[in-house]
Design an enzyme around this catalytic site. Structure first.
Site, PDB file in Angstrom:
ATOM      1  N   ARG A  57     -89.645  -9.504  30.440  1.00 18.59           N
ATOM      2  CA  ARG A  57     -88.838 -10.667  30.046  1.00 18.59           C
ATOM      3  C   ARG A  57     -87.350 -10.469  30.258  1.00 18.59           C
ATOM      4  NH1 ARG A  57     -93.258 -11.108  27.582  1.00 18.59           N
ATOM      5  NH2 ARG A  57     -93.022  -8.880  27.587  1.00 18.59           N
ATOM      6  N   THR A  58     -86.834  -9.372  29.720  1.00 19.24           N
ATOM      7  CA  THR A  58     -85.376  -9.217  29.739  1.00 19.24           C
ATOM      8  C   THR A  58     -84.883  -9.116  31.176  1.00 19.24           C
ATOM      9  OG1 THR A  58     -85.586  -8.065  27.638  1.00 19.24           O
ATOM     10  CG2 THR A  58     -83.476  -7.870  28.753  1.00 19.24           C
ATOM     11  N   LYS A  86     -81.354  12.381  40.989  1.00 18.24           N
ATOM     12  CA  LYS A  86     -80.767  13.504  41.743  1.00 18.24           C
ATOM     13  C   LYS A  86     -79.645  14.160  40.946  1.00 18.24           C
ATOM     14  CE  LYS A  86     -81.450  11.211  46.222  1.00 18.24           C
ATOM     15  NZ  LYS A  86     -80.730  10.642  47.380  1.00 18.24           N
ATOM     16  N   ARG A 107     -80.501  -1.507  31.018  1.00 16.96           N
ATOM     17  CA  ARG A 107     -81.358  -1.008  29.937  1.00 16.96           C
ATOM     18  C   ARG A 107     -81.559   0.470  30.169  1.00 16.96           C
ATOM     19  NH1 ARG A 107     -86.981  -3.706  28.087  1.00 16.96           N
ATOM     20  NH2 ARG A 107     -85.457  -4.997  26.978  1.00 16.96           N
ATOM     21  N   HIS A 135     -79.944  -4.495  21.128  1.00 21.25           N
ATOM     22  CA  HIS A 135     -80.453  -5.389  22.171  1.00 21.25           C
ATOM     23  C   HIS A 135     -79.801  -6.745  21.903  1.00 21.25           C
ATOM     24  CE1 HIS A 135     -82.905  -7.158  25.130  1.00 21.25           C
ATOM     25  NE2 HIS A 135     -84.109  -6.755  24.751  1.00 21.25           N
TER      26      HIS A 135
END
Ligand code: NCD
Length: 342
Positions: A57-58, A86, A107, A135
């Site tokens: 969703r986000t 890396k 995120r 959030h």
């Protein structure tokens, strides 16, 4: 606050007037989200969407929101497909990617990481979830949904009664929502969780300092009797040491239609940030609630697009230009609401 060019890292940035402004811009985005009109106001702009944790969703709604405003999206998902694998630092990644984008959504599994990234970024950064911390866009869309769903009570958030249920220790959505609720008055907040997954004391304190009454419980039926909103959450398995440890708490607080009918007031709204864990051992919101008109979870997910469009329009300072760059849609958009058997 001044939104133009701002990072959105925490709900602590907002005052009540800011929230009202975001919600009124979100309302104005509805014709675009419903494909009644298109706008090209962000033509040429690029969103860097960087998701280092699973997301449906986000990630997709941030991307769609940007596309709906006419912008383009470039995406990185997971550590493996990024140079962080890396050994590149967040600083260097931010420094580089911000040269390619006008705004970045990120995120990341570590608390504070998105803030660290933002310090090195040359463009605004929106926190799409940093570990168990925050959030913010989810809390905004949750509050926007609550306001719409309680319209019959005059749409006021003051005096609201809400039960938050499940993993309140690791759930960043309930952390951000609790922080945001400090802006409202006389709330009754019931926090329902296993004792080991209780809401961290700092959030309970914040709610109490705001003058709200806070009840802490591990009894689901008793807790959902006199609330306007039941906000259920998933056990945040990815934040436990092992799956076995998460299994200890899964399925402890299940809501289904029979429990809803027996204990909830008739207008109680059911919310969940999603994903709901529909595996039989968890099943925090049973599928038999799908016919319940008060199940707001998919309206809540739809609202994510409106709120995220509003954030982009405000951060990139185009709110007043959105309609000027609009035109009718060319295609037949066949979206229908699923039928509910009442
Ligand atoms: C939530 C999250 O990622 O914090 N999901 C979402 O963004 N809608 C909740 C969760 O994953 O349980």
């Amino acid at each position: 606050m001044n939104f133009a060019g701002a990072h959105i890292l925490s709900v602590d940035q907002f005052e009540r007037a800011d929230i009202e402004r975001i919600f009124s811009v979100a309302d104005a985005m509805e014709p675009y989200a419903l494909r009644q009109k298109v706008t090209r106001v962000l033509e040429g702009a690029i969103l860097g969407n960087m998701f280092f944790e699973p997301s449906t969703r986000t990630r997709v709604s941030f991307g769609c929101a940007f596309n709906l405003l006419g912008g383009e999206v470039r995406e990185t998902t997971g550590f493996k497909s990024s140079a962080i694998a890396k050994g590149e630092s967040l600083h260097d990644t931010a420094r580089v990617l911000s040269g390619y984008s006008d705004v970045i959504c990120m995120r990341h599994p570590d608390s504070g990481s998105v803030g660290e990234f933002a310090v090195a970024s040359r463009v605004p950064v929106i926190n799409g979830g940093d570990g168990a911390n925050e959030h913010p866009s989810q809390a905004l869309l949750d509050l926007y949904t609550i306001q719409k769903e309680v319209k019959d009570k005059g749409g006021s958030l003051d005096g609201l009664r809400i039960a938050m249920i499940g993993d309140l220790k690791f759930g960043r959505t309930v952390h951000s929502l609790s922080r945001l609720l400090r802006l409202y008055k006389n709330l009754h907040v019931v926090l329902v969780s296993p004792e080991e997954l209780a809401m961290p004391e700092k959030y309970v304190e914040l709610l109490r300092e705001a003058g709200h009454t806070v009840e802490i419980s591990s009894d689901l039926p008793g807790s959902i009797k006199h609330v306007d909103i039941v906000y259920s959450t998933r056990i945040q398995e990815e934040r436990f040491n092992s799956k076995e440890e998460a299994d200890l708490y899964r399925g402890k607080f299940r809501l289904n239609q029979a429990i809803y009918t027996k204990y909830c007031e008739p207008n109680t709204v059911i919310m969940h940030p999603l994903p709901r864990d529909s595996r039989s051992e968890a099943n925090e919101l049973d599928n038999d609630l799908n016919q319940n008109p008060k199940l707001a979870i998919f309206r809540q997910a739809d609202n994510g697009v409106l709120v995220r469009m509003a954030l982009f329009a405000m951060i990139l300072d185009v709110v007043d230009l959105v309609d000027r760059f609009s035109k009718p849609v060319n295609w037949y958009h066949a979206r229908r609401e699923p039928k509910i058997d009442l």
